[in-house]
Design a protein around this motif. Structure first.
Motif, mmCIF file in Angstrom:
data_model
loop_
_atom_site.group_PDB
_atom_site.id
_atom_site.type_symbol
_atom_site.label_atom_id
_atom_site.label_comp_id
_atom_site.label_asym_id
_atom_site.label_seq_id
_atom_site.Cartn_x
_atom_site.Cartn_y
_atom_site.Cartn_z
ATOM 1 N N GLN A 113 0.849 -1.160 0.129
ATOM 2 C CA GLN A 113 -0.359 -0.084 0.293
ATOM 3 C C GLN A 113 1.109 1.062 0.046
ATOM 4 O O GLN A 113 2.209 1.269 0.904
ATOM 5 C CB GLN A 113 -1.086 -0.053 0.927
ATOM 6 C CG GLN A 113 -1.721 0.826 0.903
ATOM 7 C CD GLN A 113 -3.126 1.236 2.062
ATOM 8 O OE1 GLN A 113 -3.857 -0.013 2.914
ATOM 9 N NE2 GLN A 113 -2.629 1.972 3.103
ATOM 10 N N HIS A 114 0.676 2.119 -1.016
ATOM 11 C CA HIS A 114 1.157 3.325 -0.941
ATOM 12 C C HIS A 114 0.679 4.595 -1.091
ATOM 13 O O HIS A 114 -1.051 3.749 -2.159
ATOM 14 C CB HIS A 114 1.817 3.632 -2.480
ATOM 15 C CG HIS A 114 3.916 3.196 -2.253
ATOM 16 N ND1 HIS A 114 4.002 2.590 -0.918
ATOM 17 C CD2 HIS A 114 3.730 1.616 -2.474
ATOM 18 C CE1 HIS A 114 5.620 1.548 -0.603
ATOM 19 N NE2 HIS A 114 5.011 1.219 -1.571
ATOM 20 N N SER A 115 0.482 5.893 -0.993
ATOM 21 C CA SER A 115 -0.399 7.027 -1.226
ATOM 22 C C SER A 115 0.533 7.887 -1.806
ATOM 23 O O SER A 115 1.396 8.135 -1.245
ATOM 24 C CB SER A 115 -0.926 6.922 0.084
ATOM 25 O OG SER A 115 -1.700 6.439 0.900
ATOM 26 N N VAL A 116 -0.615 9.361 -2.223
ATOM 27 C CA VAL A 116 0.638 10.117 -2.509
ATOM 28 C C VAL A 116 -0.758 11.521 -2.485
ATOM 29 O O VAL A 116 -1.540 10.737 -2.518
ATOM 30 C CB VAL A 116 1.197 9.889 -4.241
ATOM 31 C CG1 VAL A 116 2.637 8.853 -4.125
ATOM 32 C CG2 VAL A 116 0.223 9.713 -5.355
ATOM 33 N N LEU A 166 2.808 5.450 -8.521
ATOM 34 C CA LEU A 166 2.384 6.927 -8.590
ATOM 35 C C LEU A 166 3.265 7.807 -8.357
ATOM 36 O O LEU A 166 2.401 8.877 -8.620
ATOM 37 C CB LEU A 166 1.956 6.815 -6.731
ATOM 38 C CG LEU A 166 0.917 5.028 -6.538
ATOM 39 C CD1 LEU A 166 1.062 5.029 -5.067
ATOM 40 C CD2 LEU A 166 -0.173 5.365 -7.225
ATOM 41 N N GLU A 167 4.447 8.289 -7.638
ATOM 42 C CA GLU A 167 5.077 9.318 -8.136
ATOM 43 C C GLU A 167 4.958 9.751 -9.705
ATOM 44 O O GLU A 167 5.331 10.756 -9.746
ATOM 45 C CB GLU A 167 6.561 9.040 -7.993
ATOM 46 C CG GLU A 167 6.835 9.210 -6.451
ATOM 47 C CD GLU A 167 7.907 8.942 -6.251
ATOM 48 O OE1 GLU A 167 8.965 8.323 -6.665
ATOM 49 O OE2 GLU A 167 7.857 8.387 -4.393
ATOM 50 N N THR A 227 -4.730 6.581 -2.747
ATOM 51 C CA THR A 227 -4.246 5.286 -1.406
ATOM 52 C C THR A 227 -3.935 4.359 -2.634
ATOM 53 O O THR A 227 -5.401 3.893 -3.233
ATOM 54 C CB THR A 227 -4.768 5.171 -0.142
ATOM 55 O OG1 THR A 227 -4.637 6.209 0.663
ATOM 56 C CG2 THR A 227 -4.265 4.038 0.349
ATOM 57 N N SER A 241 6.660 -3.161 -4.750
ATOM 58 C CA SER A 241 6.660 -2.041 -3.528
ATOM 59 C C SER A 241 7.147 -1.256 -4.224
ATOM 60 O O SER A 241 6.790 0.203 -4.179
ATOM 61 C CB SER A 241 7.297 -2.315 -2.291
ATOM 62 O OG SER A 241 7.154 -0.852 -1.403
ATOM 63 N N ARG A 242 8.628 -1.424 -4.251
ATOM 64 C CA ARG A 242 9.536 0.382 -4.816
ATOM 65 C C ARG A 242 9.185 0.470 -6.617
ATOM 66 O O ARG A 242 8.602 1.667 -6.490
ATOM 67 C CB ARG A 242 10.952 -0.346 -5.327
ATOM 68 C CG ARG A 242 11.801 -0.255 -3.744
ATOM 69 C CD ARG A 242 13.157 -0.307 -4.497
ATOM 70 N NE ARG A 242 13.298 -2.164 -4.798
ATOM 71 C CZ ARG A 242 13.468 -2.546 -3.650
ATOM 72 N NH1 ARG A 242 13.481 -2.973 -3.060
ATOM 73 N NH2 ARG A 242 13.988 -3.984 -4.747
ATOM 74 N N ARG A 254 5.505 2.236 -5.824
ATOM 75 C CA ARG A 254 5.860 3.609 -5.792
ATOM 76 C C ARG A 254 6.179 4.511 -6.202
ATOM 77 O O ARG A 254 5.958 5.924 -6.552
ATOM 78 C CB ARG A 254 6.902 3.437 -4.219
ATOM 79 C CG ARG A 254 7.056 4.735 -3.626
ATOM 80 C CD ARG A 254 6.099 5.274 -2.267
ATOM 81 N NE ARG A 254 6.433 6.798 -2.324
ATOM 82 C CZ ARG A 254 5.487 7.551 -1.403
ATOM 83 N NH1 ARG A 254 4.154 7.023 -1.734
ATOM 84 N NH2 ARG A 254 5.956 8.799 -0.967
ATOM 85 N N LYS A 255 7.064 3.713 -7.176
ATOM 86 C CA LYS A 255 7.398 4.873 -8.299
ATOM 87 C C LYS A 255 6.532 5.095 -9.102
ATOM 88 O O LYS A 255 6.499 6.347 -9.585
ATOM 89 C CB LYS A 255 8.489 4.085 -9.197
ATOM 90 C CG LYS A 255 9.277 4.882 -10.344
ATOM 91 C CD LYS A 255 10.461 4.219 -11.290
ATOM 92 C CE LYS A 255 11.213 4.979 -11.887
ATOM 93 N NZ LYS A 255 12.439 4.186 -12.723
#
Length: 143
Positions: free
Chosen positions: A4-7, A133-134, A103, A126-127, A130-131
């Motif tokens: 899980q990741h959020s921006v 989403l960025e 999210t 995960s990496r 995250r990338k």
């Protein structure tokens, strides 16, 4: 394996949602997606089917999935219908001032021998997520 990741994207929720539910954009903001599209006609919603081709270690891997829940202005979820490993994910959207918090939650259901690789794969996925989403944030904030 769960990730899980959020921006926070400095764009209104409506713009972020419109970009995310346009499945053809997946190959723009997701690093390893080389092709994406719909398999069903009509308005995007619960039951919409789509596909992606991902380049995994220089090997094209096609997966198919469907939207399992869609709450406009809030969230949408999807689950694989054809994949090497079953998966599901959810995008939650939340208006924050003049921005949108995105999210992304993603779960892959490995079993048996493949489950032994979860700790290793979790770090890689995960990496990458995250990338991605960025990248999504950069694309939308610069448009």
């Amino acid at each position: 394996m769960h990730i899980q990741h959020s921006v926070i994207i400095r764009k209104p929720l409506e713009e972020v949602e419109a970009y995310l539910i346009d499945i053809s954009n997946n190959c723009v903001w997701q690093e390893d997606v080389t092709e994406s599209g719909l398999l069903t006609d009509g308005v995007i919603g619960k039951g919409t089917k789509a596909f992606e081709v991902r380049n995994i270690m220089n090997f094209p891997l096609r997966t198919e999935w469907k939207i399992t829940a869609y709450q406009p202005g809030s969230s949408f979820s999807f689950a694989s219908t054809s994949s090497v490993a079953p998966y599901e994910g959810t995008f939650n959207l939340e208006a924050v001032d003049m921005s949108t918090k995105v999210t992304f939650s993603f779960t892959i259901f490995h079993s048996g021998f493949n489950a032994l690789f979860d700790p290793f794969m979790q770090g890689i996925f995960s990496r990458r997520f995250r990338k991605n989403l960025e990248t999504l944030m950069t694309i939308l904030e610069n448009s």
